[in-house]
Design a protein around this motif. Structure first.
Motif, PDB file in Angstrom:
ATOM      1  N   TYR A 215       0.871  -1.171   0.000  1.00  0.00           N
ATOM      2  CA  TYR A 215       0.000   0.000   0.000  1.00  0.00           C
ATOM      3  C   TYR A 215       0.907   1.219   0.000  1.00  0.00           C
ATOM      4  O   TYR A 215       1.642   1.476   0.967  1.00  0.00           O
ATOM      5  CB  TYR A 215      -0.927   0.030   1.215  1.00  0.00           C
ATOM      6  CG  TYR A 215      -1.691   1.338   1.293  1.00  0.00           C
ATOM      7  CD1 TYR A 215      -2.791   1.553   0.477  1.00  0.00           C
ATOM      8  CD2 TYR A 215      -1.272   2.365   2.136  1.00  0.00           C
ATOM      9  CE1 TYR A 215      -3.474   2.767   0.505  1.00  0.00           C
ATOM     10  CE2 TYR A 215      -1.947   3.580   2.174  1.00  0.00           C
ATOM     11  CZ  TYR A 215      -3.042   3.773   1.353  1.00  0.00           C
ATOM     12  OH  TYR A 215      -3.705   4.974   1.372  1.00  0.00           O
ATOM     13  N   ILE A 216       0.866   1.999  -1.104  1.00  0.00           N
ATOM     14  CA  ILE A 216       1.791   3.110  -1.308  1.00  0.00           C
ATOM     15  C   ILE A 216       1.028   4.423  -1.357  1.00  0.00           C
ATOM     16  O   ILE A 216       0.063   4.558  -2.104  1.00  0.00           O
ATOM     17  CB  ILE A 216       2.580   2.927  -2.629  1.00  0.00           C
ATOM     18  CG1 ILE A 216       3.468   1.678  -2.558  1.00  0.00           C
ATOM     19  CG2 ILE A 216       3.428   4.159  -2.925  1.00  0.00           C
ATOM     20  CD1 ILE A 216       4.187   1.374  -3.867  1.00  0.00           C
ATOM     21  N   GLU A 217       1.483   5.378  -0.558  1.00  0.00           N
ATOM     22  CA  GLU A 217       0.975   6.745  -0.661  1.00  0.00           C
ATOM     23  C   GLU A 217       1.951   7.618  -1.428  1.00  0.00           C
ATOM     24  O   GLU A 217       1.554   8.520  -2.168  1.00  0.00           O
ATOM     25  CB  GLU A 217       0.717   7.307   0.736  1.00  0.00           C
ATOM     26  CG  GLU A 217      -0.440   6.602   1.444  1.00  0.00           C
ATOM     27  CD  GLU A 217      -0.611   7.047   2.884  1.00  0.00           C
ATOM     28  OE1 GLU A 217       0.269   7.788   3.381  1.00  0.00           O
ATOM     29  OE2 GLU A 217      -1.602   6.658   3.520  1.00  0.00           O
ATOM     30  N   SER A 218       3.251   7.367  -1.252  1.00  0.00           N
ATOM     31  CA  SER A 218       4.282   8.111  -1.977  1.00  0.00           C
ATOM     32  C   SER A 218       5.535   7.262  -2.043  1.00  0.00           C
ATOM     33  O   SER A 218       5.703   6.324  -1.259  1.00  0.00           O
ATOM     34  CB  SER A 218       4.581   9.443  -1.280  1.00  0.00           C
ATOM     35  OG  SER A 218       5.133   9.204   0.014  1.00  0.00           O
ATOM     36  N   SER A 243      -2.442   5.120  -3.655  1.00  0.00           N
ATOM     37  CA  SER A 243      -3.471   6.136  -3.427  1.00  0.00           C
ATOM     38  C   SER A 243      -2.948   7.494  -3.865  1.00  0.00           C
ATOM     39  O   SER A 243      -1.801   7.637  -4.296  1.00  0.00           O
ATOM     40  CB  SER A 243      -3.866   6.167  -1.950  1.00  0.00           C
ATOM     41  OG  SER A 243      -2.747   6.547  -1.173  1.00  0.00           O
ATOM     42  N   GLY A 244      -3.776   8.517  -3.762  1.00  0.00           N
ATOM     43  CA  GLY A 244      -3.371   9.875  -4.105  1.00  0.00           C
ATOM     44  C   GLY A 244      -3.457  10.181  -5.582  1.00  0.00           C
ATOM     45  O   GLY A 244      -2.649  10.907  -6.131  1.00  0.00           O
ATOM     46  N   ARG A 245      -4.445   9.594  -6.275  1.00  0.00           N
ATOM     47  CA  ARG A 245      -4.628   9.919  -7.692  1.00  0.00           C
ATOM     48  C   ARG A 245      -5.015  11.393  -7.806  1.00  0.00           C
ATOM     49  O   ARG A 245      -5.921  11.854  -7.132  1.00  0.00           O
ATOM     50  CB  ARG A 245      -5.746   9.061  -8.291  1.00  0.00           C
ATOM     51  CG  ARG A 245      -5.392   7.575  -8.341  1.00  0.00           C
ATOM     52  CD  ARG A 245      -6.588   6.774  -8.829  1.00  0.00           C
ATOM     53  NE  ARG A 245      -6.293   5.344  -8.892  1.00  0.00           N
ATOM     54  CZ  ARG A 245      -5.872   4.726  -9.989  1.00  0.00           C
ATOM     55  NH1 ARG A 245      -5.699   5.400 -11.096  1.00  0.00           N
ATOM     56  NH2 ARG A 245      -5.625   3.429  -9.979  1.00  0.00           N
ATOM     57  N   SER A 246      -4.322  12.106  -8.708  1.00  0.00           N
ATOM     58  CA  SER A 246      -4.563  13.551  -8.808  1.00  0.00           C
ATOM     59  C   SER A 246      -4.330  14.043 -10.225  1.00  0.00           C
ATOM     60  O   SER A 246      -3.349  13.664 -10.857  1.00  0.00           O
ATOM     61  CB  SER A 246      -3.632  14.304  -7.852  1.00  0.00           C
ATOM     62  OG  SER A 246      -3.663  15.681  -8.113  1.00  0.00           O
TER      63      SER A 246
END
Length: 894
Positions: A215-218, A243-246
């Motif tokens: 699980y990766i946020e950055s 996560s953190g699709r932008s």
């Protein structure tokens, strides 16, 4: 040192818990309790440091009594105290630390400064750190629970690594419910030191971890992450939820390419290149975790669907179709066997609807047939509660049928209260269960995606039939005088592309009306006139394009119209005049080929549908350099445009090799010039099969690093090519191994005797399989030094020998090996290859290179002695261990 200390974190002997105190309910005490429940007495040391307050701030005060020989320190104290505690750990030669404490960079600049102090101290002392702001780590196989999670999951083969503590606890809760076991369970926190690249490397070398879930946020070190993932994904599936699709990155870009290559799309391209399977939701992460932990991986997408209800079977088939697959067609033999055990009204196809009155015995018989069917890669069993079917009895029958059988089987038991006991039976038997057909099929297809990734890694990139050359000097001079902001002139952009062999249409520039007329007569009609302005990207919107000009009057009129229209569109724009080029009427296809510089992954190549509808259709695919023909072809195959390019109705197909070559040439341009921030070739017109660039723009900017450090995947190291004469007077050409060398290796092995293979691999080997040869030719140049010796004859690529040094993940040590074809023994080829490898290893700051040789391999032992290896014999096996250490002085030669 780095990987050794990672080992001390995950397989520690002695553990100190710093922050365990008399205070009940503290995190330190919870960790202490978990460790004592798992570890042997005497291995866990509680440490309760004292703190002092200076000017209202808490800091670490006194020296605590921590004996030497501690492998792991778990630090659960206020973050302000951690820098001093880490310093104490370094002084006592602790192997690694887990910093539970929160309050680092996630709270702002003050926390960032504290983390920098911790990092500097730990790095100087060789202390590896997991965290801060983390839950801790769990390794059930070693009974290690160095976390404040309340329970330890059962031992299994799935490794889970997460930046989010909340996701960790959610996965743990699922694990207890679904009986999922883990080899490693790691909350990685803020990644001050140990990051995802380190974890992938470590888990890749641990046989207890058979699959890796992230699980990766950055990400932090992108190049290290890509290198680790590309290496490990060949042997173990890596599943990622990022996560953190932008869309923020896309909004900031100013060209077609920039607008279409947003941040999340680049992550997709990077994961795909690394062989990683990406899921989209937490639910899919859970589903993949269960399937990977409990079942063997499917070989392909051919799925048999066994159901007692037609509707759920159709839903499963529809989900397969949505992702480009269909249920496995049943062979005549399978159909006959099913006819023998099923009622006359069964579906006689796949999905295999065995009807609503299906008993447990009917399910069992059908499953036995499916397991033996050669046309199937996996079985989905769907049960809908019906009056004549007992869910628990069917679950018991399935569990008994699956006992001691390694075959991908997963289930969808639909319903609620009536199936609760059946689900418990299936979970205890290690059979995955899902609530809906769609979820079960999607989890299966993610595993199929991994299998496809592995197949693609074995594909051999074809060579280009034309030799490629590049005028790097010419391109460099133009880029050196380019503006720091905005796009360079279109004429300069096309000059650069032409210098790299891209097919650019002949183009001239004119600053005034009379000059445009003179140029038009020189080029000949019909013509296209375009606005020449570095400040206007989309010329069509500004009225800056005039097509099919056939006379002098057309040219004069178009010039005036374009200049006036551009002035109205953007009054402050710089109008440099116009460009003129031949007019292509009715092209067969229009495509876009471009690039942008991503702040994290470096240059990214974009291919897709071109022309004025580029951003509306959004038919594009992204890829990372370096590229070869195989990667170029895959990039194009991801688009809808690819189907058209193969030929549509009365339109001829595009020259696909030319398009491959254009992508490879663009890749090399991006490798050579990190200053390129954005590049647009749109449109690229294709007529009668041939492509030509009719419009091009390049934006440059300052690069913080030199080539090739701006890339996340190391390119072919051309600097290691050398024409040399061996000491015995034999001329050879030494160069790094290329992915296209597969045929060379195949032919070379015909010259290698079984004895030479036995000496190289230190065991009997019948043949080198395609998978092994793919591994030997598809080299990660960051990790491996792999060189081949060829006959020094430009017209004949004949391979004579190969040597390599395979580096460990820490980049400090490596293992050497060499193999020379039997006809060329004794003429200095092996010596020249290995000496060159050692020179490169020393230049890369390797500390030690090791090797091994059988006692009967006298030629290898003589070569090792000649090159300065220390030779020692293992008393048990009789084998010889070889090692050479490099001097640490900078600039020393090999």
């Amino acid at each position: 040192m780095g990987q050794y200390n990672m080992h001390r974190i995950f397989e520690p002997g002695k553990i100190a818990v710093i922050g365990a105190s008399e205070k009940t309910g503290s995190i330190g005490n919870a960790i202490m309790k978990n460790l004592l429940e798992g570890c042997f007495p005497g291995r866990v040391i509680p440490v309760n440091p004292n703190y002092k307050t200076v000017h209202g701030l808490m800091s670490y005060g006194s020296v605590f009594d921590l004996e030497k020989g501690v492998d792991l320190a778990v630090i659960a104290t206020p973050i302000l105290t951690v820098p001093d505690i880490v310093s104490e750990c370094v002084g006592r030669e602790v192997g690694g630390a887990i910093v539970i404490s929160a309050g680092g960079k996630e709270v702002g600049e003050k926390g960032r400064e504290i983390e920098e102090k911790i990092r500097a101290t730990a790095y100087a002392g060789g202390l590896r750190i997991v965290g801060p702001n983390c839950l801790g780590i769990i390794r059930p196989g070693g009974k290690l629970n160095a976390s404040f999670a309340s329970e330890m999951p059962v031992n299994g083969n799935l490794a889970f690594v997460s930046q989010s503590g909340a996701i960790c606890t959610a996965i743990l809760d699922l694990a207890f419910k679904e009986h999922i076991g883990f080899s490693h369970f790691v909350s990685i926190g803020s990644m001050l030191d140990v990051d995802f690249g380190d974890m992938i490397d470590y888990l890749g070398n641990d046989p207890s971890a058979q699959s890796i879930l992230l699980y990766i946020e950055s990400l932090s070190n992108f190049r290290k992450f890509m290198s680790a993932a590309r290496s490990v994904s060949r042997v173990k599936p890596i599943i990622v939820l990022k996560s953190g699709r932008s869309p923020a990155g896309a909004k900031a870009a100013s060209s077609h390419t920039g607008a279409m290559a947003g941040e999340d799309a680049v992550y997709d391209a990077a994961f795909k290149r690394a062989g990683i399977v990406r899921v989209e939701t937490i639910q899919q992460l859970f589903d993949c975790a269960e399937l990977m932990a409990k079942q063997p991986r499917p070989r392909g997408p051919r799925l048999s669907i066994v159901t007692n209800g037609g509707g759920p079977g159709v839903m499963a088939a529809d989900t397969l179709a949505r992702f480009g697959h269909s249920p496995a067609p049943l062979d005549p033999d399978t159909m006959q066997r099913l006819d023998e055990v099923l009622p006359p009204f069964w579906s006689r196809g796949n999905p295999i609807d065995i009807l609503g009155d299906a008993s447990a015995e009917r399910f069992r018989k059908v499953l036995e047939i499916c397991f033996e069917a050669r046309e199937s890669d996996g079985v989905l069993v769907i049960l809908a509660p019906q009056a004549l079917t007992d869910p628990t009895s069917v679950a018991h029958a399935l569990a008994a049928t699956m006992k001691d059988r390694k075959y991908p089987v997963f289930t969808c038991w639909m319903g609620g209260k009536s199936i609760a006991k059946a689900l418990q039976v299936l979970n205890e038997a290690g059979i995955p269960t899902y609530e809906t057909p769609e979820r079960s099929v999607r989890a299966f297809l993610y595993m199929v995606e991994y299998a496809r990734n592995m197949e693609m890694l074995l594909e051999i990139p074809p060579k280009l039939t034309r030799n490629m050359s590049f005028d790097t000097e010419k391109a460099g001079k133009i880029i050196a005088k380019a503006p720091f902001e905005g796009f360079m002139a279109e004429s300069d952009s096309k000059e650069i592309l032409g210098a790299y062999g891209l097919p650019v249409i002949r183009t001239g520039t004119a600053t005034g009306e009379d000059e445009a007329l003179s140029l038009a007569n020189e080029l000949g009609y019909p013509l296209v006139m375009k606005l020449n302005s570095p400040d206007i990207t989309h010329k069509t919107e500004a009225g800056g394009v005039a097509l099919d000009l056939r006379s002098d009057e057309d040219v004069r009129s178009a010039f005036r119209r374009i200049v006036e229209s551009a002035g109205r569109y953007k009054p402050d724009a710089r109008i440099l005049g116009v460009t003129l080029q031949p007019f292509f009427s009715n092209p067969d296809y229009e495509i876009l080929l471009g690039a942008k510089r991503d702040p994290n992954f470096g240059p990214v190549i974009l291919f897709g549908m071109g022309g004025i509808f580029t951003e509306v259709l959004k038919d594009r695919a992204l890829g990372l350099p370096p590229m070869n023909r195989l990667l170029a072809a895959r990039l194009m195959q991801e688009t809808k445009a690819y189907s058209l390019l193969k030929g549509y109705r009365n339109r001829p197909p595009a020259d696909m090799e030319q398009l491959d070559e254009m992508i490879v040439r663009l890749s090399q341009l991006l490798i050579d010039f990190p200053e390129i921030a954005e590049l647009d070739m749109n449109p690229v017109l294709i007529k009668n099969g041939k492509a030509v660039v009719v419009d091009a723009r390049i934006m440059t900017g300052v690069s913080s690093v030199a080539s090739p450090l701006h890339l996340v995947i190391s390119p072919y190291p051309e600097e290691h090519e050398a024409h040399i004469t061996t000491e015995e007077g034999f001329r050879i050409f030494i160069r790094p191994v290329k992915p296209e060398d597969f045929p060379l290796f195949t032919e070379f092995l015909k010259s290698v005797s079984p004895t030479s293979l036995y000496h190289r691999f230190m065991g009997r080997i019948k043949e080198l399989t395609p998978a092994m040869l793919a591994r030997f030719t598809q080299v990660d140049y960051d990790r491996e030094i792999a060189l081949v010796a060829l006959e020094d004859d430009s017209g004949n690529e004949k391979m004579l020998g190969v040597a390599r040094i395979t580096g460990d993940p820490d980049g400090k040590t490596g293992q050497a090996a060499v193999l020379v074809g039997d006809p060329w023994h004794g003429i200095g080829i092996g010596s020249s290859l290995l000496k060159k490898c050692l020179m490169i290893a020393e230049a890369r700051k390797f500390k030690t290179v090791t090797g091994a040789a059988l006692r009967e391999n006298r030629s290898m032992l003589a070569l090792a002695e000649k090159l300065g290896f220390k030779i020692t014999q293992d008393q048990d096996s009789g084998e010889y261990r070889l090692s050479v250490e490099f001097k640490s002085s900078p600039g020393s030669g090999a």
